[in-house]
Design an enzyme around this catalytic site. Structure first.
Site, PDB file in Angstrom:
ATOM      1  N   ARG A   1       0.619  -1.404   0.117  1.00 24.52           N
ATOM      2  CA  ARG A   1      -0.031  -0.017  -0.189  1.00 24.52           C
ATOM      3  C   ARG A   1       1.197   1.554   0.030  1.00 24.52           C
ATOM      4  NH1 ARG A   1      -2.372   2.520   4.185  1.00 24.52           N
ATOM      5  NH2 ARG A   1      -1.950   1.579   5.530  1.00 24.52           N
TER       6      ARG A   1
ATOM      7  N   TYR B   1     -13.215  17.777 -19.200  1.00 16.94           N
ATOM      8  CA  TYR B   1     -13.890  16.555 -18.491  1.00 16.94           C
ATOM      9  C   TYR B   1     -14.655  16.252 -17.296  1.00 16.94           C
ATOM     10  CZ  TYR B   1     -13.812  11.560 -17.510  1.00 16.94           C
ATOM     11  OH  TYR B   1     -13.823  10.163 -16.618  1.00 16.94           O
TER      12      TYR B   1
ATOM     13  N   ASP C   1      -3.626  18.079 -16.206  1.00 17.53           N
ATOM     14  CA  ASP C   1      -4.382  16.581 -17.094  1.00 17.53           C
ATOM     15  C   ASP C   1      -3.468  16.795 -17.967  1.00 17.53           C
ATOM     16  OD1 ASP C   1      -5.753  13.986 -17.733  1.00 17.53           O
ATOM     17  OD2 ASP C   1      -8.063  15.217 -17.416  1.00 17.53           O
TER      18      ASP C   1
ATOM     19  N   LYS D   1      -5.576   5.124 -19.857  1.00 20.19           N
ATOM     20  CA  LYS D   1      -5.631   5.639 -21.545  1.00 20.19           C
ATOM     21  C   LYS D   1      -4.031   5.588 -22.441  1.00 20.19           C
ATOM     22  CE  LYS D   1      -9.486   7.288 -20.380  1.00 20.19           C
ATOM     23  NZ  LYS D   1      -9.514   7.624 -18.633  1.00 20.19           N
TER      24      LYS D   1
END
Length: 379
Positions: free
Chosen positions: A41, A95, A167, A192
């Site tokens: 983690r 977005y 972004d 992506k």
């Protein structure tokens, strides 16, 4: 036995072992844990490899964090820079998933967001408040491919003492390196282009300075956002072909955009590689390697849901799918997916109409893509 793998093995383990209390104490007290690992983690060799490689591509001296999805990266960036009572500024052209996270979830935590038309956002002094901590903008807006003047916005943020988060999911480090403009952080939905094969969910956000990079890693650990080893390994595998893929995506997309711009069923094509695009000159000056990416949107003359659905049902090579940027082409319907959670009047003002289709152009033979688009449009 000496083993020297060419590719990093997958460390599919949740924990790492210690031989003594002294080793455990060294892990917690030594700088950077002295190369040791404890709990996935917090860190894992595969996740570290992914973050380090993206940081190298972006020129990010501070490193950062890999997360379980693209929006996990945005959450990490906001949590690393903002607290209750703080304020974020964004362009209206953003977005829909980012809008939903900021508007529906961050507001519950006391972090507010205002949306300003991008053309007006550069005059940042009009919009900042004493509590403004972060500006978020996309290199190319989703879905209408509005081109950001990154250096100009970064200069305005420096002048106002506000951090800039970019972004870069539509462009990747092959087309843009926002930290060179003066951005504080660059964020990717690695689902992506970084992963590139539609088989992994991941996000990465990296920082220009070490303190912010450390805070990103801390937030990722504390909020349980850190990406798992297998997904990290898959994304690193995708990065190995990123440069080649981005060139082919871009070459194919320019051919597709020119074909669609001349098609009688198409009212408008939104692709910055076209000379008719209002942001073409800015994109040409700002994007790297003479590439414009593989994303575009198309507005049909039959600007209705029925017109869009006819295309989706006819196409063979652009299947309707909610994501983008895989090696195989796909199409999407912003009104029903990415901007579904945006209020209707705002969608209309942004130009997200019933006949708007977003295309993610893959790396297939371009002649096959053009033939399929022609028959899907009834040509």
């Amino acid at each position: 036995m000496n083993i020297h793998p060419k590719v990093t093995p997958i460390y599919q383990t949740s924990v790492f072992k210690f031989g003594s209390l002294a080793e455990l104490e060294e892990y917690y007290t030594a700088p950077s844990h002295n190369g040791r690992y404890c709990y996935s983690r917090a860190e894992n060799p595969n996740t570290d490899e992914l973050v380090n490689e993206v940081a190298r591509l972006e020129g990010a001296a501070g490193g950062g964090v890999a997360t379980g999805s693209g929006l996990g990266g945005l959450l990490a960036a906001v949590a690393a820079t903002c607290q209750a009572g703080d304020h974020i500024l964004c362009p209206e052209e953003l977005y829909g998933g980012s809008v939903v996270l900021l508007t529906q979830e961050m507001t519950r935590l006391g972090i507010s967001t205002d949306y300003v038309p991008l053309a007006e956002l550069y005059d940042l002094g009009r919009w900042v408040k004493p509590t403004t901590r972060l500006v978020l903008a996309e290199v190319l807006s989703n879905p209408l491919l509005t081109v950001l003047d990154g250096p100009r916005l970064a200069a305005a943020c420096r002048e106002q003492g506000v951090k800039l988060l970019i972004d870069s999911s539509f462009t990747s480090p092959i087309l843009t390196r926002p930290l060179s403009w003066g951005a504080a952080m660059v964020w990717h939905s690695a689902t992506k282009y970084l992963g590139g094969h539609s088989d992994v969910m991941a996000g990465v956000v990296v920082a220009a300075d070490e303190a912010l990079g450390h805070r990103l890693r801390q937030v990722g650990t504390n909020l349980g956002l850190t990406l798992a080893p297998m997904e990290s390994w898959l994304t690193v595998r995708g990065l190995k072909t990123l440069r080649l893929r981005m060139r082919q995506h871009s070459e194919n997309a320019l051919a597709v955009a020119r074909f669609l711009a001349a098609h009688p069923a198409v009212a408008q094509v939104y692709y910055p590689g076209l000379e008719t695009h209002p942001g073409h000159d800015l994109a040409q000056a700002q994007l790297l390697n003479g590439l414009f990416g593989g994303m575009m949107s198309v507005r049909l003359h039959n600007d209705t849901a029925e017109g869009a659905d006819a295309f989706f049902q006819r196409t063979q090579l652009f299947p309707l799918a909610p994501s983008l940027a895989g090696v195989a082409s796909s199409s999407s319907y912003p009104l029903g997916t990415s901007h579904r959670g945006v209020p209707g009047e705002r969608r209309q003002a942004l130009g997200i109409t019933a006949g708007l289709i977003r295309l993610s152009v893959g790396v297939e033979e371009v002649e096959e893509l053009l033939a399929d688009l022609g028959q899907a449009l009834g040509g």
